[in-house]
Design a protein around this motif. Structure first.
Motif, PDB file in Angstrom:
ATOM      1  N   VAL A  50       9.174   8.049  -2.109  1.00 23.42           N
ATOM      2  CA  VAL A  50       9.279   6.611  -1.820  1.00 23.42           C
ATOM      3  C   VAL A  50       8.232   5.862  -2.652  1.00 23.42           C
ATOM      4  O   VAL A  50       8.530   4.851  -3.295  1.00 23.42           O
ATOM      5  N   ASP A  51       6.996   6.400  -2.641  1.00 27.91           N
ATOM      6  CA  ASP A  51       5.924   5.775  -3.435  1.00 27.91           C
ATOM      7  C   ASP A  51       6.292   5.760  -4.920  1.00 27.91           C
ATOM      8  O   ASP A  51       6.085   4.766  -5.621  1.00 27.91           O
ATOM      9  N   ALA A  52       6.849   6.894  -5.393  1.00 31.01           N
ATOM     10  CA  ALA A  52       7.167   7.007  -6.836  1.00 31.01           C
ATOM     11  C   ALA A  52       8.209   5.967  -7.234  1.00 31.01           C
ATOM     12  O   ALA A  52       8.059   5.251  -8.236  1.00 31.01           O
ATOM     13  N   CYS A  53       9.263   5.867  -6.426  1.00 32.33           N
ATOM     14  CA  CYS A  53      10.327   4.921  -6.793  1.00 32.33           C
ATOM     15  C   CYS A  53       9.878   3.478  -6.563  1.00 32.33           C
ATOM     16  O   CYS A  53      10.289   2.576  -7.302  1.00 32.33           O
ATOM     17  N   THR A  54       9.005   3.269  -5.554  1.00 33.63           N
ATOM     18  CA  THR A  54       8.467   1.917  -5.332  1.00 33.63           C
ATOM     19  C   THR A  54       7.737   1.455  -6.582  1.00 33.63           C
ATOM     20  O   THR A  54       7.850   0.298  -7.013  1.00 33.63           O
ATOM     21  N   THR A  68       0.857  -1.196   0.000  1.00 30.22           N
ATOM     22  CA  THR A  68       0.000   0.000   0.000  1.00 30.22           C
ATOM     23  C   THR A  68       0.888   1.240   0.000  1.00 30.22           C
ATOM     24  O   THR A  68       1.754   1.373   0.868  1.00 30.22           O
ATOM     25  N   PRO A  69       0.692   2.136  -0.970  1.00 27.31           N
ATOM     26  CA  PRO A  69       1.542   3.337  -0.987  1.00 27.31           C
ATOM     27  C   PRO A  69       1.384   4.145   0.296  1.00 27.31           C
ATOM     28  O   PRO A  69       0.311   4.168   0.905  1.00 27.31           O
ATOM     29  N   TYR A  70       2.482   4.796   0.695  1.00 32.77           N
ATOM     30  CA  TYR A  70       2.414   5.648   1.889  1.00 32.77           C
ATOM     31  C   TYR A  70       1.349   6.725   1.722  1.00 32.77           C
ATOM     32  O   TYR A  70       0.762   7.188   2.686  1.00 32.77           O
ATOM     33  N   ARG A  71       1.127   7.154   0.466  1.00 32.72           N
ATOM     34  CA  ARG A  71       0.158   8.233   0.242  1.00 32.72           C
ATOM     35  C   ARG A  71      -1.197   7.863   0.839  1.00 32.72           C
ATOM     36  O   ARG A  71      -1.825   8.667   1.530  1.00 32.72           O
ATOM     37  N   PHE A  72      -1.664   6.635   0.584  1.00 31.91           N
ATOM     38  CA  PHE A  72      -2.987   6.247   1.095  1.00 31.91           C
ATOM     39  C   PHE A  72      -2.968   6.092   2.612  1.00 31.91           C
ATOM     40  O   PHE A  72      -3.928   6.457   3.287  1.00 31.91           O
ATOM     41  N   LYS A  73      -1.851   5.585   3.134  1.00 33.25           N
ATOM     42  CA  LYS A  73      -1.752   5.488   4.600  1.00 33.25           C
ATOM     43  C   LYS A  73      -1.818   6.888   5.211  1.00 33.25           C
ATOM     44  O   LYS A  73      -2.446   7.113   6.231  1.00 33.25           O
ATOM     45  N   ARG A  74      -1.138   7.835   4.538  1.00 34.46           N
ATOM     46  CA  ARG A  74      -1.159   9.214   5.037  1.00 34.46           C
ATOM     47  C   ARG A  74      -2.569   9.785   4.983  1.00 34.46           C
ATOM     48  O   ARG A  74      -3.003  10.481   5.895  1.00 34.46           O
ATOM     49  N   TYR A  75      -3.288   9.469   3.915  1.00 38.07           N
ATOM     50  CA  TYR A  75      -4.660   9.989   3.805  1.00 38.07           C
ATOM     51  C   TYR A  75      -5.514   9.507   4.984  1.00 38.07           C
ATOM     52  O   TYR A  75      -6.313  10.269   5.525  1.00 38.07           O
ATOM     53  N   TYR A  76      -5.359   8.214   5.377  1.00 46.46           N
ATOM     54  CA  TYR A  76      -6.134   7.709   6.522  1.00 46.46           C
ATOM     55  C   TYR A  76      -5.757   8.480   7.791  1.00 46.46           C
ATOM     56  O   TYR A  76      -6.619   8.833   8.601  1.00 46.46           O
TER      57      TYR A  76
END
Ligand code: SF4
Ligand code: SF4
Length: 469
Positions: A283-287, A12-20
């Motif tokens: 991090v998400d982009a390179c992942t 799960t991308p950090y972006r979505f974790k951050r949104y939560y």
């Protein structure tokens, strides 16, 4: 390798974790002003009522001895969080970051399709009428949300129950309305114009965070071991194309996805920079890029020790242990202070007349008692002297006082006993007075010292002789 590739792609991308986390933080920020314990708020700094509410306990302005401990808690908490998780606060919970994500990623990119979340460097062409009108719509949408955010901020200073009653009479509360509108206007300017420059140039935290870092601090880090050095030691970019990487084993594709996605417009491959707000977009982009090649991301949220020195990250270390001990001490002191809170205040002042000698061998002293009810309900107050049976309360009637109210009372203490036998001077006698609420004597009570002046023996006899003539 194929199964590894699938596993990596499923993260799960950090972006979505951050949104939560942003959602949880927003709900908390909106809910906290409405939560009350025993009629008091979880946190309220009311200049109007001159009170600080903390975890349901109301402290009067005279009791702000709590403030230094709260500030210590705040700073130690920030230091500890930064030493362990770098700028985790900036990326995961800071209102500025949340506001920017709402405006930039939700309104501008997702709703209005003005930009792409994955390319934060490219500005739309506003000479096109369609883009210009979308921009106006975006600013209007944000301005509405900014008004809510400004009102929510004010609820920590003017509780919602007062706030909503005040704004029903706008003409009488222009100052309050002016402050809310000013905060909302600033938020529009900040989020639409200032953007991440606020984090880089205005916020003092970005300036101090690097001194709190060590090799075990978590942060967004590019692995030069795997990816190769894109910058030289003078921080000049030396690699632009993959083919120019010094070693054929270097894995960076030089796709620049980690650069274009960065909201603060930096290149994480340069190393730690104060502009980095730890949002982990890179991090998400390179992942995503490396995932397609069946490899781990070259940019990771990890420590220097883990990614560069191949040493496991040590969470328990000297600095974090020291911060934890200091935090525990301050939290303990806060609880002790909170437990010693007095639900009434009492100041005792003596009048200018030292004493009076009256009939029947009565000696009296007059005092001014200033009562303040710092509790959230009305109480009826009474007095008693706890440590001297020979001195009694000659004049005082229990009285009722509303929450937050002050009252001044003249209290006369007297004695008929021969307390001292001194012909050379008046004698001060310290007595302890207990003031308490008759309805809750154990919870609402304070003890104060008062000094009773007993006259010198010869003066007492002389005055009594005059009275008895
Ligand atoms: S380098 Fe940019 S994208 Fe990466 S964490 Fe820092 S601020 Fe976010
Ligand atoms: S996203 Fe990864 S592969 Fe692409 S430039 Fe950045 S570090 Fe290199």
């Amino acid at each position: 390798m194929a199964s590894e590739s699938v596993q990596i792609a499923k993260k799960t991308p950090y972006r979505f974790k951050r949104y939560y986390v942003y959602l949880a933080v927003t709900i908390m920020a909106l809910a906290i002003p409405f939560i009350r314990i025993n009629g008091n708020h979880i946190f309220l700094l009311s200049f109007d009522k001159k009170q600080l509410h903390l975890m349901g306990i109301a402290f009067d302005m005279q009791e702000l001895y709590m403030m230094p401990f709260l500030l210590m808690l705040l700073f130690l908490g920030i230091f500890a969080a930064t030493a362990i998780g770098g700028r985790a606060w900036c990326g995961w919970a800071c209102p500025q970051t949340i506001f920017r994500v709402v405006y930039r990623d939700l309104i501008e990119s997702t709703l209005l399709k003005l930009k792409r979340i994955k390319n934060k460097q490219k500005e739309p062409d506003y000479s096109k009428a369609e883009n210009a009108s979308k921009k106006i719509v975006g600013v209007i949408l944000w301005a509405i949300l900014a008004l809510f955010a400004a009102a929510d901020f004010m609820w920590y200073f003017v509780p919602p129950e007062d706030f909503f009653s005040y704004i029903q009479n706008p003409s009488e509360h222009m100052f309050l309305i002016g402050i809310v509108l000013s905060i909302a206007a600033f938020l529009v300017y900040d989020v639409v114009k200032l953007k991440e420059d606020f984090c880089v140039y205005v916020c003092p935290y970005s300036r101090v965070q690097s001194v709190l870092y060590d090799d075990n601090t978590l942060q967004a880090i590019y692995s030069t071991n795997r990816g190769g050095n894109i910058y030289n030691e003078s921080k000049e970019k030396i690699i632009f194309k993959e083919k120019d990487l010094p070693d054929p084993a270097n894995e960076c594709t030089t796709c620049e996805s980690c650069v274009t996605v960065c909201p603060t417009h930096i290149d994480i491959r340069k190393g730690l920079q104060l502009e980095c707000i730890n949002c982990l977009e890179c991090v998400d982009a390179c992942t995503s890029v490396m995932g397609k090649l069946g490899k781990e991301s070259l940019v990771q949220w990890t420590s220097t020790n883990s990614i560069k020195n191949n040493i496991p990250t040590k969470v328990v270390r000297k600095s974090t242990v020291m911060y934890s001990i200091a935090l525990l001490i301050v939290i303990g002191l806060l609880f002790v202070m909170g437990g010693e809170k007095e639900y009434m205040l009492l100041n005792i002042n003596k009048t200018t007349q030292l004493y009076q000698v009256k009939k029947d061998h009565l000696v009296t002293n007059n005092f001014i008692f200033l009562f303040q009810n710092t509790d959230s309900k009305r109480h009826k107050y009474a007095l008693e002297i706890v440590d001297n049976k020979n001195i009694f309360i000659e004049r005082f009637h229990p009285f009722s006082l509303g929450a937050g109210k002050l009252a001044k009372k003249v209290v006369i203490l007297g004695t008929k006993a021969d307390l001292v036998d001194d012909n050379t001077k008046d004698t001060p006698i310290t007595v302890t007075i207990r003031a308490y609420a008759q309805d809750e004597p154990d919870r609402v009570q304070v003890f104060r010292k008062a000094v009773f002046i007993y006259p010198r023996e010869d003066v007492l006899r002389k005055k009594e002789a005059i009275l008895n003539k």
